[in-house]
Design a protein around this motif. Structure first.
Motif, PDB file in Angstrom:
ATOM      1  N   ASP A 157      86.401  20.463  13.653  1.00 37.89           N
ATOM      2  CA  ASP A 157      85.624  19.350  14.190  1.00 37.89           C
ATOM      3  C   ASP A 157      86.399  18.065  13.958  1.00 37.89           C
ATOM      4  O   ASP A 157      86.455  17.568  12.843  1.00 37.89           O
ATOM      5  CB  ASP A 157      84.249  19.259  13.527  1.00 37.89           C
ATOM      6  N   TYR A 158      86.997  17.543  15.025  1.00 37.57           N
ATOM      7  CA  TYR A 158      87.804  16.329  14.882  1.00 37.57           C
ATOM      8  C   TYR A 158      86.968  15.073  14.907  1.00 37.57           C
ATOM      9  O   TYR A 158      87.477  13.976  14.715  1.00 37.57           O
ATOM     10  CB  TYR A 158      88.930  16.275  15.911  1.00 37.57           C
ATOM     11  N   GLY A 159      85.671  15.215  15.133  1.00 35.24           N
ATOM     12  CA  GLY A 159      84.729  14.120  14.976  1.00 35.24           C
ATOM     13  C   GLY A 159      84.975  12.927  15.877  1.00 35.24           C
ATOM     14  O   GLY A 159      85.756  12.986  16.835  1.00 35.24           O
TER      15      GLY A 159
ATOM     16  N   ARG B 175      87.866   9.580  19.991  1.00 33.96           N
ATOM     17  CA  ARG B 175      88.477   8.299  20.386  1.00 33.96           C
ATOM     18  C   ARG B 175      89.954   8.493  20.719  1.00 33.96           C
ATOM     19  O   ARG B 175      90.473   7.898  21.663  1.00 33.96           O
ATOM     20  CB  ARG B 175      88.323   7.259  19.274  1.00 33.96           C
ATOM     21  N   ALA B 176      90.638   9.328  19.953  1.00 31.42           N
ATOM     22  CA  ALA B 176      92.056   9.587  20.208  1.00 31.42           C
ATOM     23  C   ALA B 176      92.258  10.223  21.580  1.00 31.42           C
ATOM     24  O   ALA B 176      93.176   9.846  22.325  1.00 31.42           O
ATOM     25  CB  ALA B 176      92.635  10.485  19.114  1.00 31.42           C
ATOM     26  N   ILE B 177      91.404  11.168  21.936  1.00 34.55           N
ATOM     27  CA  ILE B 177      91.501  11.812  23.249  1.00 34.55           C
ATOM     28  C   ILE B 177      91.234  10.800  24.354  1.00 34.55           C
ATOM     29  O   ILE B 177      91.962  10.748  25.355  1.00 34.55           O
ATOM     30  CB  ILE B 177      90.539  13.014  23.333  1.00 34.55           C
ATOM     31  N   GLU B 178      90.208   9.994  24.173  1.00 39.51           N
ATOM     32  CA  GLU B 178      89.887   8.966  25.167  1.00 39.51           C
ATOM     33  C   GLU B 178      91.055   7.993  25.334  1.00 39.51           C
ATOM     34  O   GLU B 178      91.431   7.642  26.456  1.00 39.51           O
ATOM     35  CB  GLU B 178      88.618   8.207  24.763  1.00 39.51           C
ATOM     36  N   THR B 179      91.638   7.558  24.225  1.00 38.69           N
ATOM     37  CA  THR B 179      92.783   6.629  24.269  1.00 38.69           C
ATOM     38  C   THR B 179      93.974   7.274  24.962  1.00 38.69           C
ATOM     39  O   THR B 179      94.631   6.658  25.807  1.00 38.69           O
ATOM     40  CB  THR B 179      93.170   6.195  22.845  1.00 38.69           C
ATOM     41  N   PHE B 180      94.240   8.517  24.634  1.00 36.64           N
ATOM     42  CA  PHE B 180      95.350   9.252  25.241  1.00 36.64           C
ATOM     43  C   PHE B 180      95.193   9.320  26.756  1.00 36.64           C
ATOM     44  O   PHE B 180      96.124   9.009  27.515  1.00 36.64           O
ATOM     45  CB  PHE B 180      95.415  10.659  24.643  1.00 36.64           C
ATOM     46  N   LEU B 181      94.007   9.696  27.220  1.00 35.00           N
ATOM     47  CA  LEU B 181      93.766   9.819  28.658  1.00 35.00           C
ATOM     48  C   LEU B 181      93.793   8.460  29.357  1.00 35.00           C
ATOM     49  O   LEU B 181      94.316   8.339  30.471  1.00 35.00           O
ATOM     50  CB  LEU B 181      92.446  10.538  28.920  1.00 35.00           C
ATOM     51  N   THR B 182      93.250   7.448  28.711  1.00 32.44           N
ATOM     52  CA  THR B 182      93.273   6.101  29.288  1.00 32.44           C
ATOM     53  C   THR B 182      94.710   5.620  29.448  1.00 32.44           C
ATOM     54  O   THR B 182      95.104   5.123  30.507  1.00 32.44           O
ATOM     55  CB  THR B 182      92.480   5.117  28.403  1.00 32.44           C
TER      56      THR B 182
END
Length: 87
Positions: A54-56, A61-68
């Motif tokens: 569970d990366y919580g 946020r890291a995934i969202e930032t990466f995709l953005t």
């Protein structure tokens, strides 16, 4: 097979590996191309840990930032909406 079933299978596998680290590392060493056990243990620990289960919020946020950022530089044509499966 539903995505939740696949996710549950992955989760069970990771939990088992974390609970049986020595045995899991022994198995992984078969594919380590001669990597010394201490270094292999460190390497595996970087990628298979409690965050794997569970990366919580921080991981999300890291995934969202990466995709953005990927969209901003043109690496992906559309900003993808992310859905997280509950397990």
């Amino acid at each position: 097979m539903a995505i939740t079933a696949i996710g549950a299978a992955f989760r069970n596998s990771i939990e088992y590996g974390l609970s049986h680290r020595r045995e899991a590392l022994n198995y992984a060493l078969d594919f380590g191309r001669g990597l010394a056990r201490p270094l292999a243990d460190r390497f595996v620990g970087m990628y298979v840990n409690e965050d794997t289960l569970d990366y919580g919020p921080r991981g999300r946020r890291a995934i969202e930032t990466f995709l953005t950022r990927a969209h901003e530089i043109g690496a992906i044509p559309h900003r993808a909406a992310v859905e997280y499966a509950a397990l």
